[in-house]
Design a protein around this motif. Structure first.
Motif, PDB file in Angstrom:
ATOM      1  N   GLU A   1       0.698  -1.367   0.196  1.00 28.63           N
ATOM      2  CA  GLU A   1      -0.109  -0.130   0.003  1.00 28.63           C
ATOM      3  C   GLU A   1       0.782   1.355  -0.057  1.00 28.63           C
ATOM      4  N   MET A   2       2.137   1.303   0.006  1.00 27.06           N
ATOM      5  CA  MET A   2       3.205   2.374   0.325  1.00 27.06           C
ATOM      6  C   MET A   2       3.295   3.096  -1.105  1.00 27.06           C
ATOM      7  N   PRO A   3       3.150   4.387  -1.100  1.00 25.73           N
ATOM      8  CA  PRO A   3       3.440   5.099  -2.325  1.00 25.73           C
ATOM      9  C   PRO A   3       4.946   5.202  -2.566  1.00 25.73           C
ATOM     10  N   VAL A   4       5.564   3.968  -3.074  1.00 27.43           N
ATOM     11  CA  VAL A   4       6.831   3.708  -3.610  1.00 27.43           C
ATOM     12  C   VAL A   4       6.806   3.151  -4.721  1.00 27.43           C
ATOM     13  N   PRO A   5       7.842   3.204  -5.791  1.00 23.76           N
ATOM     14  CA  PRO A   5       7.693   2.391  -6.965  1.00 23.76           C
ATOM     15  C   PRO A   5       7.393   1.131  -6.780  1.00 23.76           C
ATOM     16  N   GLU A   6       7.197   0.278  -7.758  1.00 30.48           N
ATOM     17  CA  GLU A   6       6.687  -1.020  -7.781  1.00 30.48           C
ATOM     18  C   GLU A   6       7.991  -1.979  -7.379  1.00 30.48           C
ATOM     19  N   GLU A   7       9.031  -1.767  -7.954  1.00 31.93           N
ATOM     20  CA  GLU A   7      10.340  -2.419  -8.129  1.00 31.93           C
ATOM     21  C   GLU A   7      10.710  -2.354  -6.571  1.00 31.93           C
ATOM     22  N   HIS A   8      10.599  -1.531  -5.644  1.00 25.20           N
ATOM     23  CA  HIS A   8      11.067  -1.463  -4.368  1.00 25.20           C
ATOM     24  C   HIS A   8       9.954  -2.473  -3.505  1.00 25.20           C
ATOM     25  N   LYS A   9       8.853  -2.155  -3.918  1.00 27.30           N
ATOM     26  CA  LYS A   9       7.819  -3.013  -3.258  1.00 27.30           C
ATOM     27  C   LYS A   9       8.224  -4.552  -3.449  1.00 27.30           C
ATOM     28  N   THR A  10       8.359  -4.934  -4.588  1.00 29.74           N
ATOM     29  CA  THR A  10       8.654  -6.220  -5.051  1.00 29.74           C
ATOM     30  C   THR A  10       9.976  -6.699  -4.287  1.00 29.74           C
ATOM     31  N   ALA A  11      10.863  -5.983  -4.415  1.00 31.20           N
ATOM     32  CA  ALA A  11      12.106  -6.435  -3.800  1.00 31.20           C
ATOM     33  C   ALA A  11      11.947  -6.657  -2.130  1.00 31.20           C
ATOM     34  N   TRP A  12      11.497  -5.500  -1.687  1.00 31.75           N
ATOM     35  CA  TRP A  12      11.288  -5.676  -0.224  1.00 31.75           C
ATOM     36  C   TRP A  12      10.363  -7.021   0.356  1.00 31.75           C
ATOM     37  N   GLU A  13       9.426  -7.211  -0.595  1.00 31.17           N
ATOM     38  CA  GLU A  13       8.538  -8.190  -0.164  1.00 31.17           C
ATOM     39  C   GLU A  13       9.175  -9.559  -0.311  1.00 31.17           C
ATOM     40  N   LYS A  14       9.899  -9.692  -1.497  1.00 31.80           N
ATOM     41  CA  LYS A  14      10.764 -11.017  -1.768  1.00 31.80           C
ATOM     42  C   LYS A  14      11.918 -11.005  -0.487  1.00 31.80           C
ATOM     43  N   GLN A  15      12.626 -10.151  -0.217  1.00 29.91           N
ATOM     44  CA  GLN A  15      13.635 -10.282   0.901  1.00 29.91           C
ATOM     45  C   GLN A  15      12.926 -10.581   2.298  1.00 29.91           C
ATOM     46  N   ILE A  16      12.029 -10.184   2.453  1.00 33.52           N
ATOM     47  CA  ILE A  16      11.162 -10.581   3.661  1.00 33.52           C
ATOM     48  C   ILE A  16      10.580 -12.149   3.410  1.00 33.52           C
ATOM     49  N   ARG A  17      10.181 -12.405   2.444  1.00 31.93           N
ATOM     50  CA  ARG A  17       9.692 -13.760   2.239  1.00 31.93           C
ATOM     51  C   ARG A  17      10.584 -14.807   2.308  1.00 31.93           C
ATOM     52  N   GLN A  18      11.834 -14.371   1.761  1.00 34.54           N
ATOM     53  CA  GLN A  18      12.989 -15.202   1.756  1.00 34.54           C
ATOM     54  C   GLN A  18      13.854 -15.423   2.900  1.00 34.54           C
ATOM     55  N   PHE A  19      14.236 -13.885   3.605  1.00 36.33           N
ATOM     56  CA  PHE A  19      15.041 -14.034   4.729  1.00 36.33           C
ATOM     57  C   PHE A  19      14.607 -13.547   5.961  1.00 36.33           C
ATOM     58  N   GLY A  20      13.311 -12.903   5.838  1.00 35.95           N
ATOM     59  CA  GLY A  20      12.632 -12.435   7.169  1.00 35.95           C
ATOM     60  C   GLY A  20      13.055 -11.016   7.260  1.00 35.95           C
ATOM     61  N   MET A  21      12.514 -10.242   8.151  1.00 36.23           N
ATOM     62  CA  MET A  21      12.644  -8.835   8.437  1.00 36.23           C
ATOM     63  C   MET A  21      13.942  -8.710   9.042  1.00 36.23           C
ATOM     64  N   ASN A  22      14.648  -7.514   8.841  1.00 32.96           N
ATOM     65  CA  ASN A  22      15.717  -7.261   9.536  1.00 32.96           C
ATOM     66  C   ASN A  22      16.040  -5.745   9.597  1.00 32.96           C
ATOM     67  N   GLN A  23      17.107  -5.465  10.501  1.00 32.05           N
ATOM     68  CA  GLN A  23      17.232  -3.867  10.812  1.00 32.05           C
ATOM     69  C   GLN A  23      17.593  -3.151   9.417  1.00 32.05           C
ATOM     70  N   GLU A  24      18.384  -3.897   8.569  1.00 22.27           N
ATOM     71  CA  GLU A  24      18.895  -3.134   7.489  1.00 22.27           C
ATOM     72  C   GLU A  24      17.894  -2.804   6.458  1.00 22.27           C
ATOM     73  N   LEU A  25      16.890  -3.898   6.272  1.00 23.91           N
ATOM     74  CA  LEU A  25      15.754  -3.438   5.514  1.00 23.91           C
ATOM     75  C   LEU A  25      14.760  -2.645   6.057  1.00 23.91           C
ATOM     76  N   ALA A  26      14.661  -2.716   7.140  1.00 22.50           N
ATOM     77  CA  ALA A  26      13.707  -1.579   7.756  1.00 22.50           C
ATOM     78  C   ALA A  26      14.177  -0.093   7.615  1.00 22.50           C
ATOM     79  N   GLU A  27      15.605  -0.068   7.778  1.00 23.22           N
ATOM     80  CA  GLU A  27      16.390   1.342   7.508  1.00 23.22           C
ATOM     81  C   GLU A  27      16.251   1.888   5.924  1.00 23.22           C
ATOM     82  N   GLU A  28      16.585   0.855   5.164  1.00 22.96           N
ATOM     83  CA  GLU A  28      16.173   1.086   3.760  1.00 22.96           C
ATOM     84  C   GLU A  28      14.705   1.732   3.491  1.00 22.96           C
ATOM     85  N   ILE A  29      13.649   0.970   4.178  1.00 22.92           N
ATOM     86  CA  ILE A  29      12.344   1.190   3.809  1.00 22.92           C
ATOM     87  C   ILE A  29      12.120   2.722   4.407  1.00 22.92           C
TER      88      ILE A  29
END
Length: 89
Positions: free
Chosen positions: A18-46
């Motif tokens: 639902e975030m107002p960011v480009p689709e490629e970011h959404k896809t990459a973030w979701e893929k990373q969470i699905r494969q490796f789980g949430m982490n501090q680095e990803l949270a900072e990037e978001i």
């Protein structure tokens, strides 16, 4: 290898869509969470992507709402992770 996502991670993935960011970011973030789980680095990037100020005032408001909601869900995720780690010791 895909991991089993926690309820908090699933809520974060739903918010990402639902975030107002480009689709490629959404896809990459979701893929990373699905494969490796949430982490501090990803949270900072978001957080960094949500802190960019667009020219449009309405878009700025949407970004601020998303950033606030993300911060709340991320804190919940952190608390759940700490709770799980506490039980292991």
């Amino acid at each position: 290898m895909a991991i089993r996502n926690t309820p908090e991670e699933r809520q974060i993935m739903k918010l990402i869509q639902e975030m107002p960011v480009p689709e490629e970011h959404k896809t990459a973030w979701e893929k990373q969470i699905r494969q490796f789980g949430m982490n501090q680095e990803l949270a900072e990037e978001i957080r960094q992507k949500l802190s960019l100020s667009p020219d449009d005032e309405a878009e700025t408001a949407r970004m601020a709402r998303s950033a606030t909601e993300f911060a709340r869900l991320f804190k919940r995720w952190q608390f759940a992770e700490q709770s799980r780690n506490f039980r292991k010791h």
